[in-house]
Design an enzyme around this catalytic site. Sequence first.
Site, PDB file in Angstrom:
ATOM      1  N   LYS A  13       0.821  -1.217   0.000  1.00  0.00           N
ATOM      2  CA  LYS A  13       0.000   0.000   0.000  1.00  0.00           C
ATOM      3  C   LYS A  13       0.853   1.266   0.000  1.00  0.00           C
ATOM      4  CE  LYS A  13      -2.204  -0.732   3.860  1.00  0.00           C
ATOM      5  NZ  LYS A  13      -1.677  -2.020   4.276  1.00  0.00           N
ATOM      6  N   ARG A  88      -9.245   1.904   8.851  1.00  0.00           N
ATOM      7  CA  ARG A  88      -8.847   0.571   9.301  1.00  0.00           C
ATOM      8  C   ARG A  88     -10.009  -0.178   9.940  1.00  0.00           C
ATOM      9  NH1 ARG A  88      -3.209   1.038   8.502  1.00  0.00           N
ATOM     10  NH2 ARG A  88      -2.139  -0.539   9.691  1.00  0.00           N
ATOM     11  N   ARG A 127      11.517  -7.189   4.952  1.00  0.00           N
ATOM     12  CA  ARG A 127      11.324  -5.765   4.666  1.00  0.00           C
ATOM     13  C   ARG A 127      12.216  -4.923   5.570  1.00  0.00           C
ATOM     14  NH1 ARG A 127       5.490  -2.724   4.668  1.00  0.00           N
ATOM     15  NH2 ARG A 127       5.527  -2.855   6.929  1.00  0.00           N
ATOM     16  N   ARG A 159      11.406  -2.597  10.953  1.00  0.00           N
ATOM     17  CA  ARG A 159      10.404  -1.973  11.817  1.00  0.00           C
ATOM     18  C   ARG A 159      10.069  -2.914  12.961  1.00  0.00           C
ATOM     19  NH1 ARG A 159       5.509   0.190   8.134  1.00  0.00           N
ATOM     20  NH2 ARG A 159       4.339  -0.777   9.822  1.00  0.00           N
ATOM     21  N   ARG A 170      -0.989  -8.217  13.403  1.00  0.00           N
ATOM     22  CA  ARG A 170      -1.472  -7.203  12.439  1.00  0.00           C
ATOM     23  C   ARG A 170      -2.375  -7.852  11.388  1.00  0.00           C
ATOM     24  NH1 ARG A 170       3.806  -4.918  10.296  1.00  0.00           N
ATOM     25  NH2 ARG A 170       2.541  -3.454   9.100  1.00  0.00           N
TER      26      ARG A 170
END
Length: 215
Positions: A13, A88, A127, A159, A170
């Site tokens: 996204k 969300r 990532r 992260r 998540r």
Amino acid sequence: MRVILLGPPGAGKGTQAVRIAHRASVPHVGTGDLLRAAVAHGTDLGLRARAYMERGELVPDDLVLEMLRRRLEEPDARAGFVLDGFPRNPAQAEALDAILEETGLRVDHVVALEVPDDEIVARLSSRASCPGCGRTFALPGPILGSATCDYDGTPLVQRDDDLPEVVRRRLEVFRHQTEPVIAHYQRHGLLTRVPGVGEVPDVSDRIAKELGLAS
Ligand code: AMP
């Protein structure tokens, strides 16, 4: 043009929102980026949001909505925006409709990026993020310690919320709280589903085509 990009964590996204915003000449508004900036600057909002983010939970609606309202009031957002990471949950979707209605505006397009779960887990575990500019990069794990951002040279980090147990949380949050948002926009006839797999420019082209943007 007012566009919302929806999809699970790791669907791309953020990457796609930046590219599409550029093509549509509107700002990219990412609530995750705004929250991470607030945490990094130690603002009151950041201090209140931090613990939720570290657990992979949603930050309470009132905090996120106030932050988003202020961002959308900035002059550059009058021409439109590409929203990434918001709404969300259904309450946020309704609040966004209400914020826009106050000024006679509405969402034009909602794009749901679709990526299989096993690909998401693989993507997030490799990532790396730039703490300087917020861009993310796909890296093989061992390189992470020494890699730097292609754009500003800052050493890349993983992260905190890309750690496997937080990623799982998540994904659960996405299934339970954000998937109903996709259904909300489908009912309103605004939703387009776009496959989020393949090369980044190809995914951008698919989204741009759905939005009627020139390539
Ligand atoms: P993201 O970068 O969009 O994956 O967001 C990272 C984290 O920021 C999420 O796991 C949430 O803790 C928080 N967050 C981002 N956007 C929202 C939102 N619209 N509502 C609540 N929490 C959010």
